[in-house]
Design a protein around this motif. Structure first.
Motif, PDB file in Angstrom:
ATOM      1  N   THR A   1     -14.593  76.740  67.940  1.00 15.21           N
ATOM      2  CA  THR A   1     -14.240  77.720  68.954  1.00 15.21           C
ATOM      3  C   THR A   1     -14.238  79.095  68.283  1.00 15.21           C
ATOM      4  O   THR A   1     -14.296  79.188  67.052  1.00 15.21           O
ATOM      5  N   PRO A   2     -14.158  80.155  69.053  1.00 16.54           N
ATOM      6  CA  PRO A   2     -14.071  81.483  68.425  1.00 16.54           C
ATOM      7  C   PRO A   2     -12.852  81.625  67.521  1.00 16.54           C
ATOM      8  O   PRO A   2     -12.853  82.442  66.587  1.00 16.54           O
ATOM      9  N   GLN A   3     -11.808  80.840  67.769  1.00 11.68           N
ATOM     10  CA  GLN A   3     -10.583  80.960  66.984  1.00 11.68           C
ATOM     11  C   GLN A   3     -10.582  80.093  65.725  1.00 11.68           C
ATOM     12  O   GLN A   3      -9.922  80.407  64.743  1.00 11.68           O
ATOM     13  N   ARG A   4     -11.336  78.982  65.753  1.00  9.26           N
ATOM     14  CA  ARG A   4     -11.196  78.029  64.657  1.00  9.26           C
ATOM     15  C   ARG A   4     -12.436  77.154  64.532  1.00  9.26           C
ATOM     16  O   ARG A   4     -13.030  76.759  65.534  1.00  9.26           O
TER      17      ARG A   4
END
Length: 263
Positions: free
Chosen positions: A102-105
């Motif tokens: 994901t964009p976060q992780r």
């Protein structure tokens, strides 16, 4: 919470006959990593490629009825990696990695089955080669992404991880070289033994495997061989653990950890 289970099946067909799918439906994990599938694609397709609403992804051994790993997930991975780039052990079906980016992780969940050296010196040397090959792979993986490696590691790290540690100091699974490899993994490589992070001092309650000989299960003469090994950032999101000693579908017990991952 993200509920992640690991279980050595000792044969997916055998475990299915003992009710593992019904147990999964009750237990409702988000992902289960399985080892010793002991099947090929033709055996699994249309029968066990999904269990209790979880979709399976596999790395089968070339040899029929041998080894093999899988990961069943409620969430669709962004990528699946079968094998870790070592021809000898990729032929044995010992590593499958589900990637959830994901964009976060960037997160990976790995199902891995370490070789056993208990059958003799030839397989013990193969086990040492496996450890030597896997370590740099995990170092490189950790540099790129967060991950949890679940599996039957076939190593009891400390004396508190098996009942008869004095009598097993020269036996595969508790050899000084194997234990030193685990220590290095948890210090220099920097992974975290998640169960011990949550339960640092438990002894007999920690066992996940019992020999089929000598009433080992009835007497709880066990070993802790099944692990969650995680990068520190993920390990510190672990909130609870459970070993289902009474719910075995093989000679291993399922081990579950709940993580506050927010997937």
């Amino acid at each position: 919470m993200f509920k992640l289970t690991s279980l050595n099946l000792n044969g997916i067909r055998s475990a299915a006959g003992k009710g593992v799918e019904a147990w999964l439906a009750r237990h409702s994990p988000d992902c289960i990593c399985v080892q010793e599938v002991k099947a090929q694609h033709a055996d699994v397709h249309g029968k066990y490629d999904a269990l209790a609403g979880l979709k399976g992804h596999f790395h089968f051994a070339e040899k029929k009825g041998y080894s093999g790993v899988g990961a069943f997930s409620r969430h669709e991975p962004s990528d699946v990696v079968a094998g870790f780039g070592c021809a000898e052990f990729d032929a044995e079906g010992r590593y499958v990695e589900l990637r959830f980016d994901t964009p976060q992780r960037k997160l990976s969940i790995v199902s891995c089955y370490f070789p056993s050296g208990s059958s003799g010196e030839e397989r013990q040397q193969a086990k040492f080669r496996f450890l030597d090959a896997l370590d740099p792979h995990l170092v490189a993986l950790k540099a790129q992404r967060e991950f949890i490696l679940c599996g039957d590691i076939n190593i009891a790290h400390h004396e508190k991880d098996l009942k008869n540690w004095k009598g097993n100091r020269k036996n595969s699974g508790f050899l000084p070289e194997e234990r030193a490899w685990m220590t290095k993994l948890l210090t220099e490589t920097g992974l975290v033994d998640v169960y011990r992070h949550l339960q640092p001092e438990t002894t007999e309650a920690c066992y996940t495997w019992w020999s089929n000989r000598g009433q080992a299960y009835a007497k709880n003469v066990g070993w802790r061989l099944d692990y969650h090994l995680a990068t520190p950032g993920i390990a510190h999101l672990a909130r609870s653990e459970a070993i289902y000693r009474e719910q075995r579908f093989s000679d291993h017990a399922p081990i579950t950890v709940e993580y506050d991952l927010g997937l």
